[in-house]
Write a protein that holds these residues in place. Structure first.
Motif, short mmCIF file in Angstrom:
data_model
loop_
_atom_site.label_atom_id
_atom_site.label_comp_id
_atom_site.label_asym_id
_atom_site.label_seq_id
_atom_site.Cartn_x
_atom_site.Cartn_y
_atom_site.Cartn_z
N TYR A 244 0.82 -1.21 0.00
CA TYR A 244 0.00 0.00 0.00
C TYR A 244 0.85 1.26 0.00
O TYR A 244 1.98 1.27 0.49
CB TYR A 244 -0.92 0.01 1.23
CG TYR A 244 -1.97 -1.07 1.22
CD1 TYR A 244 -3.17 -0.89 0.55
CD2 TYR A 244 -1.74 -2.29 1.87
CE1 TYR A 244 -4.14 -1.89 0.54
CE2 TYR A 244 -2.70 -3.29 1.85
CZ TYR A 244 -3.88 -3.09 1.18
OH TYR A 244 -4.83 -4.08 1.17
N GLN B 5 -3.00 5.46 1.12
CA GLN B 5 -3.94 4.40 1.46
C GLN B 5 -3.83 4.02 2.93
O GLN B 5 -4.84 3.77 3.59
CB GLN B 5 -3.68 3.17 0.58
CG GLN B 5 -4.01 3.40 -0.88
CD GLN B 5 -3.55 2.24 -1.75
OE1 GLN B 5 -2.49 1.65 -1.52
NE2 GLN B 5 -4.35 1.90 -2.76
N SER C 256 -8.00 5.18 3.90
CA SER C 256 -9.13 4.26 3.75
C SER C 256 -8.80 2.78 3.90
O SER C 256 -9.71 1.96 3.89
CB SER C 256 -9.75 4.47 2.36
OG SER C 256 -8.79 4.21 1.35
N LYS C 257 -7.53 2.42 4.07
CA LYS C 257 -7.18 1.01 3.97
C LYS C 257 -6.83 0.36 5.31
O LYS C 257 -6.37 -0.78 5.33
CB LYS C 257 -6.01 0.84 3.01
CG LYS C 257 -6.32 1.19 1.56
CD LYS C 257 -7.38 0.27 0.99
CE LYS C 257 -7.66 0.57 -0.47
NZ LYS C 257 -8.67 -0.33 -1.03
N ALA D 115 -8.66 -2.97 5.92
CA ALA D 115 -8.17 -4.00 5.01
C ALA D 115 -6.80 -4.51 5.46
O ALA D 115 -6.52 -5.72 5.44
CB ALA D 115 -8.09 -3.46 3.58
#
Length: 270
Positions: free
Chosen positions: A135, A139, A143-144, A147
């Motif tokens: 990433y 990110q 927003s990650k 994840a």
């Protein structure tokens, strides 16, 4: 009386030895813990029997019991990892875990009491470096995180489940970027937000203009239809209806028929 001390000494010695043997032969295991039995004159660590549970146990004095906590535990790890473009990222993550109770003997035999340092933490670090390296800093910052958290969990679990450790959760508590990168990302996000807001205002204004145009067009169409439907006879009929209503007023005195355009005229009042 002279013989009593000679008898008492061996009795006392036997009693002391008995107390020592009893103390060495008893084990009390607290709640949330389990014991692994080691047989000195047997096959060593007992792996084919369930571990000793909570409570009081009698054990041969030449054997040993290694006690493990089998409740859910938490370990916190702070590490430096690299993003996909090679920037140094500080990551803070914690793991919720517990040893597999039924495999406690194998865990002790193969990994030892410091299995957290030997197995769990190195696996978390390896998984975190592998995942974060996929990433960009943007990110990671925005927003990650969810994840990343799930991917670190999946990769860690894949390894430790074969090492007699039950992994329950991985929590990414903090991601720290270099200050210059963080400031640049925040400026970029702010500009994107302002751009989206401007586009929203443009769309709203356009829709309002379309609404006004549609309303004006509707009124124009209505007036055109109304004008096309009117003729002299209809106007005369409307005039007669209006004059008759006026004639019914108590203020009216004289009605003259045959006024301008053939419409009645009302003359005089009180």
């Amino acid at each position: 009386m002279d013989k009593l001390p000679k008898i008492a000494i061996p009795v006392i010695a036997i009693f002391i030895v008995f107390v020592i043997l009893i103390s060495k032969s008893t084990v009390t295991i607290d709640s949330g813990k389990a014991g692994v039995l080691y047989k000195t004159f047997g096959d060593g660590v007992v792996t084919d029997e369930p571990p000793l549970g909570e409570g009081f146990h009698l054990v041969a004095p030449w054997n040993k019991v290694f006690i493990y906590e089998v409740r859910q535990q938490e370990v916190l790890e702070k590490m430096n990892v690299l993003s996909s473009n090679g920037l140094d990222i500080k990551l803070e993550a914690s793991a919720w875990f517990e040893p597999v109770r039924s495999e406690l003997g194998k865990l002790h035999q193969e990994k030892g009491e410091d299995y957290i340092q030997r197995v769990l933490l190195p696996t978390i670090r390896s998984a975190a470096r592998s995942v974060v390296g996929r990433y960009t800093p943007e990110q990671l910052y925005s927003s990650k995180r969810d994840a990343i958290q799930q991917e670190i969990f999946d990769e860690t679990q894949k390894i430790v489940k074969e090492e007699y450790i039950q992994l329950n959760e991985i929590l990414v508590r903090d991601v720290t970027l270099p200050a210059t990168i963080k400031d640049a990302i925040e400026r970029k996000l702010k500009q994107e937000q302002e751009s989206l807001e401007y586009e929203f205002r443009l769309v709203t204004a356009k829709k309002e203009a379309e609404k006004v145009t549609i309303e004006a067009q509707g009124k124009a169409d209505a007036n055109r239809i109304l004008s096309a439907s009117l003729n002299d006879q209809i106007l005369k009929d409307k005039g007669i209806d209006a004059t008759l209503k006026l004639a019914e007023s108590p203020n009216s005195k004289v009605i003259v028929v045959g006024g301008e355009g053939g419409l009645p005229l009302i003359l005089g009042n009180n």
